[in-house]
Design an enzyme around this catalytic site. Structure first.
Site, PDB file in Angstrom:
ATOM      1  N   ARG A 115      -1.842  20.786   5.300  1.00 58.72           N
ATOM      2  CA  ARG A 115      -2.424  19.438   5.952  1.00 58.72           C
ATOM      3  C   ARG A 115      -2.513  18.329   4.874  1.00 58.72           C
ATOM      4  O   ARG A 115      -3.098  17.112   5.071  1.00 58.72           O
ATOM      5  CB  ARG A 115      -3.653  19.788   6.684  1.00 58.72           C
ATOM      6  CG  ARG A 115      -4.159  20.716   7.762  1.00 58.72           C
ATOM      7  CD  ARG A 115      -5.142  20.480   8.408  1.00 58.72           C
ATOM      8  NE  ARG A 115      -4.901  21.352   9.557  1.00 58.72           N
ATOM      9  CZ  ARG A 115      -5.369  22.726   9.783  1.00 58.72           C
ATOM     10  NH1 ARG A 115      -5.936  23.028   8.739  1.00 58.72           N
ATOM     11  NH2 ARG A 115      -5.485  23.367  10.881  1.00 58.72           N
ATOM     12  N   LYS A 137       7.010   5.887   4.564  1.00 60.70           N
ATOM     13  CA  LYS A 137       7.797   6.385   5.710  1.00 60.70           C
ATOM     14  C   LYS A 137       8.158   8.011   4.780  1.00 60.70           C
ATOM     15  O   LYS A 137       8.731   7.805   3.822  1.00 60.70           O
ATOM     16  CB  LYS A 137       9.038   5.772   6.012  1.00 60.70           C
ATOM     17  CG  LYS A 137       8.530   4.704   7.046  1.00 60.70           C
ATOM     18  CD  LYS A 137       9.668   4.116   7.728  1.00 60.70           C
ATOM     19  CE  LYS A 137       9.188   2.989   8.785  1.00 60.70           C
ATOM     20  NZ  LYS A 137      10.466   2.209   9.481  1.00 60.70           N
ATOM     21  N   GLU A 179      20.539  -3.058   0.922  1.00 55.91           N
ATOM     22  CA  GLU A 179      19.115  -3.104   1.226  1.00 55.91           C
ATOM     23  C   GLU A 179      18.618  -4.391   0.480  1.00 55.91           C
ATOM     24  O   GLU A 179      17.735  -5.192   1.236  1.00 55.91           O
ATOM     25  CB  GLU A 179      18.113  -2.244   0.834  1.00 55.91           C
ATOM     26  CG  GLU A 179      18.458  -0.758   1.490  1.00 55.91           C
ATOM     27  CD  GLU A 179      18.121  -0.953   3.293  1.00 55.91           C
ATOM     28  OE1 GLU A 179      17.341  -1.636   3.405  1.00 55.91           O
ATOM     29  OE2 GLU A 179      18.558  -0.171   3.814  1.00 55.91           O
ATOM     30  N   LYS A 217       9.742  -6.138   0.276  1.00 60.02           N
ATOM     31  CA  LYS A 217       9.558  -5.267   1.257  1.00 60.02           C
ATOM     32  C   LYS A 217       7.931  -4.999   1.355  1.00 60.02           C
ATOM     33  O   LYS A 217       7.291  -4.821   2.296  1.00 60.02           O
ATOM     34  CB  LYS A 217      10.326  -3.869   0.899  1.00 60.02           C
ATOM     35  CG  LYS A 217      10.002  -2.941   1.908  1.00 60.02           C
ATOM     36  CD  LYS A 217      10.861  -1.547   1.876  1.00 60.02           C
ATOM     37  CE  LYS A 217      10.457  -0.649   2.922  1.00 60.02           C
ATOM     38  NZ  LYS A 217      11.494   0.643   2.893  1.00 60.02           N
ATOM     39  N   GLU A 227       4.442  -0.469  11.523  1.00 61.78           N
ATOM     40  CA  GLU A 227       5.381  -0.945  12.292  1.00 61.78           C
ATOM     41  C   GLU A 227       5.230  -1.317  13.583  1.00 61.78           C
ATOM     42  O   GLU A 227       6.160  -0.762  14.551  1.00 61.78           O
ATOM     43  CB  GLU A 227       6.815   0.037  12.064  1.00 61.78           C
ATOM     44  CG  GLU A 227       8.151  -0.575  12.472  1.00 61.78           C
ATOM     45  CD  GLU A 227       9.322   0.192  12.016  1.00 61.78           C
ATOM     46  OE1 GLU A 227      10.183   0.300  12.957  1.00 61.78           O
ATOM     47  OE2 GLU A 227       9.325   0.821  10.871  1.00 61.78           O
ATOM     48  N   ARG A 231       7.003  -5.543  10.413  1.00 65.72           N
ATOM     49  CA  ARG A 231       7.871  -4.693   9.668  1.00 65.72           C
ATOM     50  C   ARG A 231       8.857  -4.240  10.469  1.00 65.72           C
ATOM     51  O   ARG A 231      10.041  -3.941   9.738  1.00 65.72           O
ATOM     52  CB  ARG A 231       6.906  -3.633   9.566  1.00 65.72           C
ATOM     53  CG  ARG A 231       7.587  -2.418   8.810  1.00 65.72           C
ATOM     54  CD  ARG A 231       6.441  -1.246   8.283  1.00 65.72           C
ATOM     55  NE  ARG A 231       7.268  -0.288   7.437  1.00 65.72           N
ATOM     56  CZ  ARG A 231       6.822   0.688   6.736  1.00 65.72           C
ATOM     57  NH1 ARG A 231       5.378   0.794   6.779  1.00 65.72           N
ATOM     58  NH2 ARG A 231       7.617   1.607   6.136  1.00 65.72           N
ATOM     59  N   ASN A 235      14.431  -3.360   9.914  1.00 63.10           N
ATOM     60  CA  ASN A 235      15.349  -2.929  10.852  1.00 63.10           C
ATOM     61  C   ASN A 235      16.679  -3.532  10.942  1.00 63.10           C
ATOM     62  O   ASN A 235      17.591  -3.151  11.485  1.00 63.10           O
ATOM     63  CB  ASN A 235      14.894  -2.303  12.254  1.00 63.10           C
ATOM     64  CG  ASN A 235      13.795  -1.220  12.003  1.00 63.10           C
ATOM     65  OD1 ASN A 235      13.660  -0.440  11.154  1.00 63.10           O
ATOM     66  ND2 ASN A 235      12.505  -1.289  12.692  1.00 63.10           N
ATOM     67  N   HIS A 238      20.171  -1.964  10.880  1.00 68.66           N
ATOM     68  CA  HIS A 238      19.915  -0.710  10.871  1.00 68.66           C
ATOM     69  C   HIS A 238      19.952   0.118  12.213  1.00 68.66           C
ATOM     70  O   HIS A 238      20.454   1.545  12.402  1.00 68.66           O
ATOM     71  CB  HIS A 238      18.349  -0.024  10.399  1.00 68.66           C
ATOM     72  CG  HIS A 238      18.328  -0.011   8.956  1.00 68.66           C
ATOM     73  ND1 HIS A 238      18.472  -1.364   8.069  1.00 68.66           N
ATOM     74  CD2 HIS A 238      18.118   0.547   7.951  1.00 68.66           C
ATOM     75  CE1 HIS A 238      18.535  -1.220   6.965  1.00 68.66           C
ATOM     76  NE2 HIS A 238      18.018   0.166   6.846  1.00 68.66           N
ATOM     77  N   HIS A 242      22.530   2.976  11.535  1.00 66.81           N
ATOM     78  CA  HIS A 242      22.052   4.301  11.743  1.00 66.81           C
ATOM     79  C   HIS A 242      22.956   5.078  12.555  1.00 66.81           C
ATOM     80  O   HIS A 242      23.203   6.458  12.181  1.00 66.81           O
ATOM     81  CB  HIS A 242      20.549   4.408  12.018  1.00 66.81           C
ATOM     82  CG  HIS A 242      19.708   4.328  10.728  1.00 66.81           C
ATOM     83  ND1 HIS A 242      18.399   4.224  11.061  1.00 66.81           N
ATOM     84  CD2 HIS A 242      19.712   4.400   9.652  1.00 66.81           C
ATOM     85  CE1 HIS A 242      17.616   4.307   9.871  1.00 66.81           C
ATOM     86  NE2 HIS A 242      18.607   4.469   8.967  1.00 66.81           N
ATOM     87  N   HIS A 259      24.266   5.584   2.863  1.00 66.29           N
ATOM     88  CA  HIS A 259      23.372   4.648   3.742  1.00 66.29           C
ATOM     89  C   HIS A 259      23.576   3.289   3.886  1.00 66.29           C
ATOM     90  O   HIS A 259      23.902   2.610   4.782  1.00 66.29           O
ATOM     91  CB  HIS A 259      22.032   4.871   3.397  1.00 66.29           C
ATOM     92  CG  HIS A 259      20.907   4.163   4.072  1.00 66.29           C
ATOM     93  ND1 HIS A 259      20.582   4.457   5.445  1.00 66.29           N
ATOM     94  CD2 HIS A 259      20.295   3.119   3.894  1.00 66.29           C
ATOM     95  CE1 HIS A 259      19.743   3.541   5.853  1.00 66.29           C
ATOM     96  NE2 HIS A 259      19.282   2.763   4.726  1.00 66.29           N
TER      97      HIS A 259
END
Length: 355
Positions: A115, A137, A179, A217, A227, A231, A235, A238, A242, A259
């Protein structure tokens, strides 16, 4: 460089990072330390990192194969099993030494083992320094679908040592540059303009560019950690990027893209959409397209590639109520979130990219 206060942790740079790490190890009573690496960072980065850790605690190394294709739940299960077999407990510390795959996956493994146990990220690629280092993230891919499984959970600290960049090939450096370009486009026009003439950049002082990118960032994430609003600006590039990255990853007839290579295409496509929606001028779009194409090789798209790429958009994490959500540029340095885009305009963007 001065450390950056993030949302619940601190990003340290170069020598300051090792001082902060060793001070933390002295103050916190951990039972043992596990370092998660991939096959690349085990060979090229771990020999530099280990001598800089000051501790008498037992250190175990967990290695997995390098590459996006190993960023999956099967790798997590194998690491959870190793942690269990080697006696990891609630007082274990995990150090994630590697690029975005290592820090994303290692952060997720740590956040879910018993946990949640403490973890520290040491990003070793330009991409992971300016992107994965901030925001909390963590997660893994589900099949070819990017980052479908994960949690937002911050590390104890982040240590950015830019000397690890010396181990990177040029294509990995370009991947991270994508980025950095994005951060300028969505937030800081002055920063974007610094990249308009790469020949004029003093790469001996590249640390300052990395620092500013991390700061941008961080400024965005602090405003919206989970997000729900601003935020989403991160994206940009992306949504389509993606989908392209996932399609090239699963298709055996395609060369897998890094990426940043996929995001570079996504930024050109989504800049075209921004222009068509009258959010940026033609001159701004041409500047963006020419600047990015001067850095990145063109990606070849066949006619039958577009339909499966559009199909992958359905699974994008940013979608809400069944509609595809884009973050588009609203003038260079500003962003407009939650924008719906019809397939016809996406197809036109691909047609323009190939022209």
């Amino acid at each position: 460089m001065e450390s950056i206060q993030a949302n619940g942790y601190v990003v340290h740079f170069n020598e300051n990072g090792y001082e902060a790490l060793n001070k933390h190890l002295q103050e916190k009573k951990y039972s043992n330390i596990f370092i998660i690496v991939d096959s690349h960072t085990n060979e090229f980065c771990l020999p530099r990192f280990l001598p800089l850790i000051e501790t008498e605690l037992a250190i175990e190394i967990i290695e997995f194969d390098a590459g996006e294709s190993f960023k999956n739940i099967e790798t997590c299960v194998s690491i959870w099993n190793v942690l269990t077999e080697l006696g990891a407990d609630r007082k274990t510390l995990v150090l994630n030494l590697g690029g975005g795959v290592v820090t994303d996956l290692g952060g997720f493994v740590s956040s879910t083992f018993k946990r949640g146990i403490d973890f520290i990220n040491i990003p070793t690629t330009l991409l992971s320094m300016v992107d994965a280092s901030v925001g909390g993230k963590t997660g893994v891919d589900l099949g070819n679908l990017k980052n479908q499984i994960g949690v937002i959970n911050v590390p104890i600290m982040v240590l950015i040592d830019t000397s690890y960049l010396e181990t990177l090939p040029q294509n990995e450096m370009r991947s991270g540059l994508a980025e950095m370009l994005k951060h300028g486009l969505i937030y800081d026009k002055t920063e974007w303009e610094k990249f308009l003439d790469l020949k004029s950049i003093d790469f001996a002082d590249f640390d300052t560019f990395i620092y500013r990118s991390v700061a941008i960032k961080n400024e965005i994430v602090i405003q919206d950690p989970t997000e729900q609003n601003i935020r989403k600006a991160l994206n940009f590039g992306h949504t389509l990027g993606h989908a392209i990255e996932s399609y090239f990853l699963e298709n055996e007839n395609k060369t897998t893209l890094l990426h940043g290579e996929a995001i570079a295409v996504g930024m050109i496509l989504e800049s075209y959409i921004s222009w068509q929606k009258k959010l940026i001028s033609l001159d701004e779009f041409v500047q963006i397209k020419e600047t990015i194409k001067a850095i990145f090789d063109d990606i070849i798209f066949e006619k039958n590639d577009l339909a499966p790429i559009l199909e992958l958009l359905i699974h994008d994490k940013k979608n809400e109520y069944g509609t595809i959500q884009f973050a588009l540029i609203d003038g260079i340095g500003k962003i407009k979130i939650n924008q719906e885009v019809e397939n016809e305009l996406i197809n036109k963007a691909f047609k323009d990219y190939k022209s």
